[in-house]
Structure formats: C-alpha cells, structure tokens
Design a protein around this motif. Structure first.
Motif, PDB file in Angstrom:
ATOM      1  N   GLN A 121      23.136   7.392  10.392  1.00 26.22           N
ATOM      2  CA  GLN A 121      21.749   6.998  10.617  1.00 26.22           C
ATOM      3  C   GLN A 121      21.160   6.336   9.379  1.00 26.22           C
ATOM      4  N   THR A 122      20.517   5.199   9.567  1.00 29.54           N
ATOM      5  CA  THR A 122      19.790   4.533   8.491  1.00 29.54           C
ATOM      6  C   THR A 122      18.391   4.205   8.997  1.00 29.54           C
ATOM      7  N   LEU A 123      17.452   4.101   8.081  1.00 26.88           N
ATOM      8  CA  LEU A 123      16.084   3.764   8.469  1.00 26.88           C
ATOM      9  C   LEU A 123      15.866   2.252   8.457  1.00 26.88           C
ATOM     10  N   VAL A 124      16.256   1.603   7.361  1.00 32.10           N
ATOM     11  CA  VAL A 124      16.026   0.167   7.243  1.00 32.10           C
ATOM     12  C   VAL A 124      17.250  -0.583   6.736  1.00 32.10           C
ATOM     13  N   SER A 125      18.311   0.131   6.455  1.00 31.36           N
ATOM     14  CA  SER A 125      19.484  -0.465   5.825  1.00 31.36           C
ATOM     15  C   SER A 125      20.516  -0.868   6.863  1.00 31.36           C
ATOM     16  N   GLU A 126      21.389  -1.807   6.426  1.00 35.50           N
ATOM     17  CA  GLU A 126      22.509  -2.181   7.283  1.00 35.50           C
ATOM     18  C   GLU A 126      23.448  -0.992   7.403  1.00 35.50           C
ATOM     19  N   GLY A 127      24.236  -0.973   8.436  1.00 36.17           N
ATOM     20  CA  GLY A 127      25.103   0.157   8.684  1.00 36.17           C
ATOM     21  C   GLY A 127      26.446   0.074   7.992  1.00 36.17           C
ATOM     22  N   ALA A 128      27.344   0.939   8.410  1.00 34.49           N
ATOM     23  CA  ALA A 128      28.650   1.050   7.781  1.00 34.49           C
ATOM     24  C   ALA A 128      29.456  -0.234   7.897  1.00 34.49           C
ATOM     25  N   ALA A 129      29.476  -0.855   9.067  1.00 32.89           N
ATOM     26  CA  ALA A 129      30.299  -2.057   9.268  1.00 32.89           C
ATOM     27  C   ALA A 129      29.932  -3.150   8.275  1.00 32.89           C
ATOM     28  N   ALA A 130      28.660  -3.382   8.065  1.00 31.87           N
ATOM     29  CA  ALA A 130      28.223  -4.430   7.131  1.00 31.87           C
ATOM     30  C   ALA A 130      28.682  -4.126   5.709  1.00 31.87           C
ATOM     31  N   ASN A 131      28.688  -2.858   5.327  1.00 35.93           N
ATOM     32  CA  ASN A 131      29.148  -2.492   3.985  1.00 35.93           C
ATOM     33  C   ASN A 131      30.650  -2.694   3.834  1.00 35.93           C
ATOM     34  N   TYR A 132      31.424  -2.322   4.857  1.00 35.98           N
ATOM     35  CA  TYR A 132      32.868  -2.581   4.807  1.00 35.98           C
ATOM     36  C   TYR A 132      33.143  -4.083   4.718  1.00 35.98           C
ATOM     37  N   GLN A 133      32.368  -4.867   5.470  1.00 36.02           N
ATOM     38  CA  GLN A 133      32.548  -6.321   5.426  1.00 36.02           C
ATOM     39  C   GLN A 133      32.225  -6.869   4.038  1.00 36.02           C
ATOM     40  N   ASP A 134      31.140  -6.408   3.452  1.00 34.69           N
ATOM     41  CA  ASP A 134      30.782  -6.874   2.106  1.00 34.69           C
ATOM     42  C   ASP A 134      31.856  -6.489   1.086  1.00 34.69           C
ATOM     43  N   ILE A 135      32.365  -5.272   1.171  1.00 37.61           N
ATOM     44  CA  ILE A 135      33.414  -4.840   0.251  1.00 37.61           C
ATOM     45  C   ILE A 135      34.644  -5.727   0.413  1.00 37.61           C
ATOM     46  N   LEU A 136      35.041  -5.964   1.654  1.00 33.57           N
ATOM     47  CA  LEU A 136      36.183  -6.829   1.929  1.00 33.57           C
ATOM     48  C   LEU A 136      35.959  -8.198   1.284  1.00 33.57           C
ATOM     49  N   ASN A 137      34.793  -8.771   1.501  1.00 33.84           N
ATOM     50  CA  ASN A 137      34.528 -10.109   0.970  1.00 33.84           C
ATOM     51  C   ASN A 137      34.508 -10.133  -0.553  1.00 33.84           C
ATOM     52  N   TYR A 138      33.968  -9.115  -1.180  1.00 28.52           N
ATOM     53  CA  TYR A 138      34.008  -9.069  -2.653  1.00 28.52           C
ATOM     54  C   TYR A 138      35.442  -8.957  -3.150  1.00 28.52           C
ATOM     55  N   CYS A 139      36.288  -8.241  -2.426  1.00 24.60           N
ATOM     56  CA  CYS A 139      37.702  -8.161  -2.828  1.00 24.60           C
ATOM     57  C   CYS A 139      38.366  -9.530  -2.732  1.00 24.60           C
ATOM     58  N   VAL A 140      38.049 -10.271  -1.697  1.00 28.80           N
ATOM     59  CA  VAL A 140      38.591 -11.629  -1.577  1.00 28.80           C
ATOM     60  C   VAL A 140      38.129 -12.467  -2.761  1.00 28.80           C
ATOM     61  N   PHE A 141      36.842 -12.376  -3.092  1.00 23.92           N
ATOM     62  CA  PHE A 141      36.324 -13.129  -4.248  1.00 23.92           C
ATOM     63  C   PHE A 141      37.092 -12.757  -5.514  1.00 23.92           C
ATOM     64  N   CYS A 142      37.321 -11.467  -5.708  1.00 20.30           N
ATOM     65  CA  CYS A 142      38.041 -11.018  -6.906  1.00 20.30           C
ATOM     66  C   CYS A 142      39.446 -11.600  -6.944  1.00 20.30           C
ATOM     67  N   LEU A 143      40.139 -11.574  -5.815  1.00 16.53           N
ATOM     68  CA  LEU A 143      41.494 -12.119  -5.772  1.00 16.53           C
ATOM     69  C   LEU A 143      41.493 -13.621  -6.054  1.00 16.53           C
ATOM     70  N   ILE A 144      40.503 -14.325  -5.530  1.00 19.29           N
ATOM     71  CA  ILE A 144      40.414 -15.759  -5.797  1.00 19.29           C
ATOM     72  C   ILE A 144      40.193 -15.989  -7.286  1.00 19.29           C
ATOM     73  N   LYS A 145      39.262 -15.234  -7.864  1.00 22.64           N
ATOM     74  CA  LYS A 145      38.981 -15.413  -9.286  1.00 22.64           C
ATOM     75  C   LYS A 145      40.170 -15.032 -10.159  1.00 22.64           C
ATOM     76  N   LEU A 146      40.900 -14.005  -9.790  1.00 18.65           N
ATOM     77  CA  LEU A 146      42.070 -13.584 -10.563  1.00 18.65           C
ATOM     78  C   LEU A 146      43.209 -14.595 -10.456  1.00 18.65           C
ATOM     79  N   ALA A 147      43.217 -15.372  -9.381  1.00 24.69           N
ATOM     80  CA  ALA A 147      44.284 -16.373  -9.197  1.00 24.69           C
ATOM     81  C   ALA A 147      43.962 -17.708  -9.866  1.00 24.69           C
ATOM     82  N   ILE A 148      42.718 -17.889 -10.255  1.00 25.35           N
ATOM     83  CA  ILE A 148      42.301 -19.171 -10.857  1.00 25.35           C
ATOM     84  C   ILE A 148      42.779 -19.257 -12.303  1.00 25.35           C
TER      85      ILE A 148
END
Length: 187
Positions: free
Chosen positions: A160-187
């Motif tokens: 339950q959240t009052l005004v925040s995004e739920g669990a799925a959105a947080n997992y998606q954000d974490i996934l996307n930040y990991c992709v960003f990290c991998l891209i930056k580490l490969a550059i």
C-alpha cells in the motif's frame, strides 16, 4: 555471463539497451536450463533482498576500491537486472501459478516486461535529456539502494502506498539504472 559481450556497446541508448538485455536474457535462459524456475518459490521481499545483496556488494567494492571475490561488478548488475525481471514476472502471475513454468511462456513474460521497462526508460530519457550519461556509476548505485529501501517499505506496508509509485515502477527504475551502469562501464 561473459561481460565481453558488453565490452563495446553501441552509442545510442536504444541499441545499447537492446544489446545489454539480450545478454541478460541469454544468461537467464542458460540458468533456466540449469535450475528451471526454482526462483519462482521466492516471495517478492526475498527477491528484493537478493537485489539488495548484489547492490550492497557493488557499493562496498566502490567504496573500498578492491574486491576479494572474483565475480565482476558488471556481472552483479546483470544479476540485478534479471532479478528485477523475475520480480516483475512474479507480480504478473496469479498466486496459484505453478512453480515450474515452460520456458516459452516464461520467455514471453520476460520480453513483455523488458518492452514495458524500455518504454518507461524511453519516456524518461526524452524528458530528462539522457541526464544519466553525466552521472557517476557510484551515484546510480546509491539510487538503486535507495529504491530498494523504498521497496522494502512498500513491502512492509503490504504493497500500500498513499502517493508513491508501487513496487513494479521501482523494479523498473532499478533495472534501467543497472543498464545505464553497464553502458557507462563499457564506454
């Protein structure tokens, strides 16, 4: 997982994202051949804790500047991506879904979750002007850990959240930040 697959990523975010996720899915498929869907027994808090362990290890290595276990940091980011996808799949499945799943069905869920997460990233990249390209990997690691703490709070509040995004959105954000990290580490 062979990190060398990610050694030279394309410059565009869309192409690099596709290449990173293809490598993640290849590993996911190989592990599925080894273990099946044993991970399905995990409840979401357990998946969150698995992600936390990996993110905490990355941060510890960043802070200490050395590591004693040979597993590469890039492999930890790949693991986090796959655990996020496991969580997103778990969120989609009915409570009475069988633990063992056919890989074709599982692959479809995986691809759907990737497509939805890419759409979120694409929209945010448009609005934020790919600000992640100017961020430090260490800062993104901190953001991942913050989002994990948010997830733990959401889980403690039984979703339950009052005004925040739920669990799925947080997992998606974490996934996307990991992709960003991998891209930056490969550059």
């Amino acid at each position: 997982m062979q990190v060398s697959l990610l050694a030279s990523l394309p410059h565009t975010t869309a192409e690099a994202y596709a290449q990173v996720l293809a490598a993640c899915k290849a590993l996911f498929e190989q592990k599925n051949k080894d273990y099946g869907t044993a991970w399905r027994i995990l409840r979401l808090p357990s998946i969150t804790d698995q992600i936390y362990i990996k993110a905490k290890r990355i941060r510890t290595i960043q802070e200490k500047g050395q590591q004693r276990v040979a597993d590469k940091v890039e492999e930890e980011f790949v693991g986090i991506i796959n655990y996020c996808l496991m969580a997103l799949i778990q969120l989609r499945l009915p409570a009475d879904a069988p633990l063992e799943m056919d890989y074709q069905a599982l692959s479809t869920y995986y691809d759907t979750c990737v497509q939805e997460t890419w759409a979120l990233l694409d929209n945010k990249n448009h609005d934020y002007g790919e600000a992640w390209r100017d961020m430090r990997v260490s800062s993104m690691t901190d953001i991942i850990l913050m989002k994990l703490h948010r997830l733990k709070q959401i889980e403690d509040n039984e979703g339950q959240t009052l005004v925040s995004e739920g669990a799925a959105a947080n997992y998606q954000d974490i996934l996307n930040y990991c992709v960003f990290c991998l891209i930056k580490l490969a550059i």
